[in-house]
Scaffold this motif. Structure first.
Motif, PDB file in Angstrom:
ATOM      1  N   ALA A 171      30.282  40.899 -35.155  1.00 25.71           N
ATOM      2  CA  ALA A 171      28.896  40.427 -35.166  1.00 25.71           C
ATOM      3  C   ALA A 171      28.826  38.905 -35.111  1.00 25.71           C
ATOM      4  O   ALA A 171      27.820  38.340 -34.663  1.00 25.71           O
ATOM      5  N   PHE A 172      29.887  38.215 -35.574  1.00 26.94           N
ATOM      6  CA  PHE A 172      29.879  36.754 -35.598  1.00 26.94           C
ATOM      7  C   PHE A 172      30.450  36.140 -34.313  1.00 26.94           C
ATOM      8  O   PHE A 172      30.414  34.929 -34.137  1.00 26.94           O
ATOM      9  N   LEU A 173      30.965  36.985 -33.425  1.00 25.86           N
ATOM     10  CA  LEU A 173      31.615  36.454 -32.222  1.00 25.86           C
ATOM     11  C   LEU A 173      30.655  35.634 -31.354  1.00 25.86           C
ATOM     12  O   LEU A 173      31.002  34.533 -30.905  1.00 25.86           O
ATOM     13  N   PRO A 174      29.423  36.096 -31.078  1.00 28.75           N
ATOM     14  CA  PRO A 174      28.499  35.290 -30.266  1.00 28.75           C
ATOM     15  C   PRO A 174      28.194  33.929 -30.883  1.00 28.75           C
ATOM     16  O   PRO A 174      28.034  32.936 -30.175  1.00 28.75           O
ATOM     17  N   VAL A 175      28.088  33.901 -32.223  1.00 29.79           N
ATOM     18  CA  VAL A 175      27.808  32.629 -32.893  1.00 29.79           C
ATOM     19  C   VAL A 175      28.919  31.626 -32.622  1.00 29.79           C
ATOM     20  O   VAL A 175      28.681  30.453 -32.282  1.00 29.79           O
ATOM     21  N   PHE A 176      30.183  32.077 -32.731  1.00 31.78           N
ATOM     22  CA  PHE A 176      31.318  31.197 -32.492  1.00 31.78           C
ATOM     23  C   PHE A 176      31.392  30.749 -31.035  1.00 31.78           C
ATOM     24  O   PHE A 176      31.739  29.610 -30.739  1.00 31.78           O
ATOM     25  N   LEU A 177      31.073  31.653 -30.118  1.00 28.11           N
ATOM     26  CA  LEU A 177      31.165  31.327 -28.696  1.00 28.11           C
ATOM     27  C   LEU A 177      30.133  30.290 -28.280  1.00 28.11           C
ATOM     28  O   LEU A 177      30.289  29.636 -27.248  1.00 28.11           O
ATOM     29  N   VAL A 178      29.059  30.120 -29.063  1.00 33.44           N
ATOM     30  CA  VAL A 178      28.017  29.143 -28.737  1.00 33.44           C
ATOM     31  C   VAL A 178      28.149  27.893 -29.588  1.00 33.44           C
ATOM     32  O   VAL A 178      28.178  26.761 -29.084  1.00 33.44           O
ATOM     33  N   VAL A 179      28.234  28.052 -30.907  1.00 32.32           N
ATOM     34  CA  VAL A 179      28.189  26.919 -31.823  1.00 32.32           C
ATOM     35  C   VAL A 179      29.437  26.049 -31.732  1.00 32.32           C
ATOM     36  O   VAL A 179      29.369  24.816 -31.706  1.00 32.32           O
ATOM     37  N   VAL A 180      30.633  26.682 -31.657  1.00 34.77           N
ATOM     38  CA  VAL A 180      31.885  25.908 -31.662  1.00 34.77           C
ATOM     39  C   VAL A 180      31.975  24.980 -30.447  1.00 34.77           C
ATOM     40  O   VAL A 180      32.229  23.779 -30.596  1.00 34.77           O
ATOM     41  N   SER A 184      31.905  20.808 -30.612  1.00 31.55           N
ATOM     42  CA  SER A 184      33.002  20.025 -30.045  1.00 31.55           C
ATOM     43  C   SER A 184      32.491  19.048 -28.994  1.00 31.55           C
ATOM     44  O   SER A 184      32.948  17.901 -28.928  1.00 31.55           O
ATOM     45  N   ALA A 185      31.558  19.498 -28.164  1.00 33.50           N
ATOM     46  CA  ALA A 185      30.992  18.611 -27.139  1.00 33.50           C
ATOM     47  C   ALA A 185      30.270  17.436 -27.786  1.00 33.50           C
ATOM     48  O   ALA A 185      30.326  16.300 -27.283  1.00 33.50           O
ATOM     49  N   LEU A 186      29.593  17.692 -28.913  1.00 32.42           N
ATOM     50  CA  LEU A 186      28.900  16.620 -29.612  1.00 32.42           C
ATOM     51  C   LEU A 186      29.881  15.580 -30.144  1.00 32.42           C
ATOM     52  O   LEU A 186      29.648  14.372 -30.063  1.00 32.42           O
ATOM     53  N   VAL A 187      31.041  16.044 -30.652  1.00 30.21           N
ATOM     54  CA  VAL A 187      32.070  15.123 -31.143  1.00 30.21           C
ATOM     55  C   VAL A 187      32.602  14.264 -29.995  1.00 30.21           C
ATOM     56  O   VAL A 187      32.767  13.048 -30.117  1.00 30.21           O
ATOM     57  N   MET A 188      32.862  14.898 -28.853  1.00 31.44           N
ATOM     58  CA  MET A 188      33.358  14.146 -27.704  1.00 31.44           C
ATOM     59  C   MET A 188      32.325  13.140 -27.202  1.00 31.44           C
ATOM     60  O   MET A 188      32.672  12.052 -26.739  1.00 31.44           O
ATOM     61  N   TRP A 189      31.040  13.493 -27.316  1.00 29.49           N
ATOM     62  CA  TRP A 189      29.983  12.555 -26.915  1.00 29.49           C
ATOM     63  C   TRP A 189      30.003  11.326 -27.815  1.00 29.49           C
ATOM     64  O   TRP A 189      29.873  10.193 -27.333  1.00 29.49           O
ATOM     65  N   LEU A 190      30.166  11.546 -29.102  1.00 30.34           N
ATOM     66  CA  LEU A 190      30.243  10.420 -30.028  1.00 30.34           C
ATOM     67  C   LEU A 190      31.432   9.519 -29.685  1.00 30.34           C
ATOM     68  O   LEU A 190      31.339   8.294 -29.694  1.00 30.34           O
ATOM     69  N   ARG A 191      32.574  10.140 -29.371  1.00 24.72           N
ATOM     70  CA  ARG A 191      33.757   9.353 -29.019  1.00 24.72           C
ATOM     71  C   ARG A 191      33.538   8.602 -27.697  1.00 24.72           C
ATOM     72  O   ARG A 191      34.007   7.477 -27.531  1.00 24.72           O
ATOM     73  N   PHE A 298      36.154  28.663 -38.165  1.00 25.71           N
ATOM     74  CA  PHE A 298      35.193  27.741 -37.570  1.00 25.71           C
ATOM     75  C   PHE A 298      35.814  26.358 -37.406  1.00 25.71           C
ATOM     76  O   PHE A 298      35.744  25.737 -36.338  1.00 25.71           O
ATOM     77  N   SER A 299      36.465  25.877 -38.473  1.00 21.42           N
ATOM     78  CA  SER A 299      37.106  24.557 -38.403  1.00 21.42           C
ATOM     79  C   SER A 299      38.238  24.559 -37.389  1.00 21.42           C
ATOM     80  O   SER A 299      38.400  23.606 -36.606  1.00 21.42           O
ATOM     81  N   ALA A 300      39.035  25.643 -37.387  1.00 18.37           N
ATOM     82  CA  ALA A 300      40.179  25.709 -36.467  1.00 18.37           C
ATOM     83  C   ALA A 300      39.721  25.745 -35.017  1.00 18.37           C
ATOM     84  O   ALA A 300      40.287  25.069 -34.151  1.00 18.37           O
ATOM     85  N   LEU A 301      38.684  26.532 -34.740  1.00 20.86           N
ATOM     86  CA  LEU A 301      38.204  26.651 -33.369  1.00 20.86           C
ATOM     87  C   LEU A 301      37.558  25.355 -32.892  1.00 20.86           C
ATOM     88  O   LEU A 301      37.728  24.944 -31.734  1.00 20.86           O
ATOM     89  N   THR A 302      36.808  24.696 -33.760  1.00 19.75           N
ATOM     90  CA  THR A 302      36.201  23.422 -33.401  1.00 19.75           C
ATOM     91  C   THR A 302      37.274  22.391 -33.069  1.00 19.75           C
ATOM     92  O   THR A 302      37.186  21.664 -32.070  1.00 19.75           O
TER      93      THR A 302
END
Length: 588
Positions: A171-180, A184-191, A298-302
């Motif tokens: 049930a949590f798989l869709p959440v991970f496929l979108v949020v993670v 990560s993209a937001l972190v790369m944008w900051l960098r 969540f942390s590992a996937l991010t």
């Protein structure tokens, strides 16, 4: 005489760098597959630990059989122990493949450089080619190794974690496929926002490097005029700019790093709270262990997605280095010898028939309407002002350049139809500055030759007037001459170059300003050696000092690429032409 074929020979045609790398790695595909398998096994504790931790928590909370706890702990310990042997297998296979790929690239580059024309090498700096062979290939190796270390780690974590989540808490798989990926993209944008500041800092450091280089170059002038304080002020200003830019960059790195850390951990807290609420209210079939597992994943996937995105510049740099090497591999300026007739014997007759040569993009010809017949054993001296075309004529004789007009006959055969590599077995060149490598005297004299007797080496050195100074050296023929012959004087190096030519017993000899850089004593010794070297050989000589060519059979005076006079020393003096004018100018 054909050079052995190496990797990428006659293959690289500006293809995509990935295809080039695939070709270079083709022989190691089995090792690479084994390396990937070994990495997955050695890396498995990274993505199995949250699952085993979740099982242990559920054993404690739900009072399941204690054997499940021992089974999970034992499995994790076994996987940890297996890390050591499989790490060695991975390094041996993956890193070994990277090293072999680099060796194949360097081999291909060195083969190509041997095939490229002298014209190409005169245009392209030796330092640039060295950078391509050393630094560019090193960048490719490092990019491939880092892609393995970081890329396989991230992919293994992504795959393992998503499979476990899909099986254990689908049930949590869709959440991970979108949020993670979004996080990560937001972190790369900051960098990415830091790129301009990093560029500014790099430019300040480059400016500092330039200032320091300038300061060290000017130290003799600075000391001579007492300007130390002035020089230090110039450098101090740049140092302050570097300090300011560095502090600004550190501050911004700290700010963005803190924001990224807060954001990711806040999302992690949200994942933890959301899964805990789902378990508490029974919205989903989630155990306490699943709550901890989902938070850890969540942390590992991010981190895994961020790592993959961070590999982009590393991979781009590696591919750009492949393109840089490709500039050499696809350079069209080759010396064309394939399929041409081999030269088995040279008598030494050379006929120039209306020869002309123009360099690429040159406004005028360097040599034009050059017609001359040279008999076997004849010594021809080329004289004239700088830019008259003398060196170009010598390069045409050696085959480094091929005529753009007319033709040159070697013993009656058109040199255009000959494999010039086989012709050069009968040719020796003594340049203005002798070229030695960092080896012994014997190795330099016999360069490219095998099974040369001691007597033959000593005879060549004796005829070159070199034996007298070599016998005074502590280790004689075994003396290491240093890089480019740095431990020898100019006259000593030139006599070794003559010995190198003598030992090959050439039929055609080219002397390019062989004594112009020597003092009078060294010149006298070299001239004696040259008089022995030219006997019975066809000789082409360029000399700045006209006194050194008086004994030439014929002297060819050149001007603006053309022959203006031909004759012996006495004939040309009596005619009162250009040669007589040059002679008078030097005598004055």
């Amino acid at each position: 005489m054909a050079l052995p074929q190496g990797p990428l020979d006659h293959r690289y045609r500006g293809e995509h760098p990935v295809r080039t790398l695939a070709y270079l790695l083709h022989q190691d595909r089995g090792r690479l597959a084994l390396a990937v398998l070994a990495f997955l096994i050695k890396h498995s504790p990274t993505w199995l630990t949250p699952l085993i931790t979740a099982n242990v928590i559920d054993v404690v909370v739900q009072h399941r059989p204690i054997t499940q706890l021992w089974l999970g702990a034992g499995l994790l310990l076994v996987m940890l122990v297996l890390n050591y042997p499989f790490q060695l297998v991975y390094i041996r296979c993956w890193y070994g493949s990277a090293r072999r790929m680099g060796t194949r690239m360097r081999t291909a580059l060195c083969h190509r450089m041997q095939q490229l024309s002298i014209g190409y090498h005169s245009r392209v700096s030796a330092g640039v080619l060295q950078t391509k062979v050393i630094r560019d290939v090193e960048s490719v190796e490092q990019a491939f190794q880092q892609t393995g270390d970081l890329g396989l780690s991230a992919l293994a974590t992504l795959t393992g974690a998503l499979v476990v989540i899909g099986v254990r808490a689908p049930a949590f798989l869709p959440v991970f496929l979108v949020v993670v990926p979004a996080a990560s993209a937001l972190v790369m944008w900051l960098r990415g926002r830091l790129r301009a500041y990093n560029e500014s800092f790099r430019q300040e450091v480059e400016q500092l490097s330039s200032r320091v280089s300038e300061m060290t170059t000017l130290i003799p002038i600075t000391r001579a005029h007492g300007l130390e304080h002035t020089a230090l002020r110039r450098v101090d200003g740049t140092l302050r700019q570097v300090l300011t830019a560095g502090l600004r960059l550190d501050r911004l790195n700290g700010q963005f790093g803190a924001l990224a850390w807060i954001m990711l951990n806040a999302l992690g807290v949200g994942c933890l709270a959301g899964s805990a609420l789902a378990a508490y209210y029974g919205w989903l079939a989630v155990t306490p262990g699943d709550v901890v597992m989902l938070s850890a994943y969540f942390s590992a996937l991010t981190a895994a997605v961020t790592t993959l995105m961070g590999l982009t510049p590393v991979i781009s740099k590696g591919l750009e280095s492949v393109r840089s090497a490709g500039e050499v591999l696809e350079a069209p300026d080759l010396e064309q010898n394939a399929g041409k007739a081999q030269v088995a014997e040279v008598r030494g007759r050379v006929d120039f028939q209306g020869v002309g040569y123009a360099y690429d993009d040159a406004e005028r010809h360097s040599v034009r309407d050059f017609t001359l017949s040279v008999r076997p054993g004849e010594t021809i001296a080329l004289v004239g002002a700088s830019g008259a075309g003398k060196s170009t004529a010598l390069n045409l004789v050696t085959g480094f350049l091929r005529p753009t007009e007319g033709r040159i006959l070697l013993d009656g055969a058109d040199m255009e139809s000959l494999d010039l590599r086989s012709y050069r077995r009968f040719l020796s060149v003594v340049p203005q500055e002798s070229i030695l490598f960092e080896g012994t005297i014997r190795e330099n004299v016999t360069y490219g030759m095998s099974d040369v007797s001691e007597e033959r080496v000593r005879a060549a050195l004796r005829d070159a007037n070199a034996l007298e100074f070599i016998e005074r050296l502590p280790t004689g023929l075994g003396t290491v001459v240093g890089e480019r012959g740095a431990r020898l004087s100019g006259g000593q190096k030139q006599r070794l170059a003559i010995a190198r030519a003598l030992i090959r017993d050439p039929r055609v000899l080219v002397l390019d300003e062989a004594t112009s850089a020597l003092d009078s004593h060294s010149e006298a010794l070299v001239q004696q050696a040259l008089s022995r070297l030219v006997r019975g050989r066809t000789v082409f000589v360029v000399a700045h000092r006209l006194s050194t060519i008086r004994s030439a059979d014929r002297i060819v005076v050149m001007h603006d690429g053309r022959i203006t006079e031909v004759g012996t020393h006495e004939q040309l003096l009596r005619s009162g032409g250009a040669y007589a004018g040059l002679q008078a100018a030097q005598s004055a």
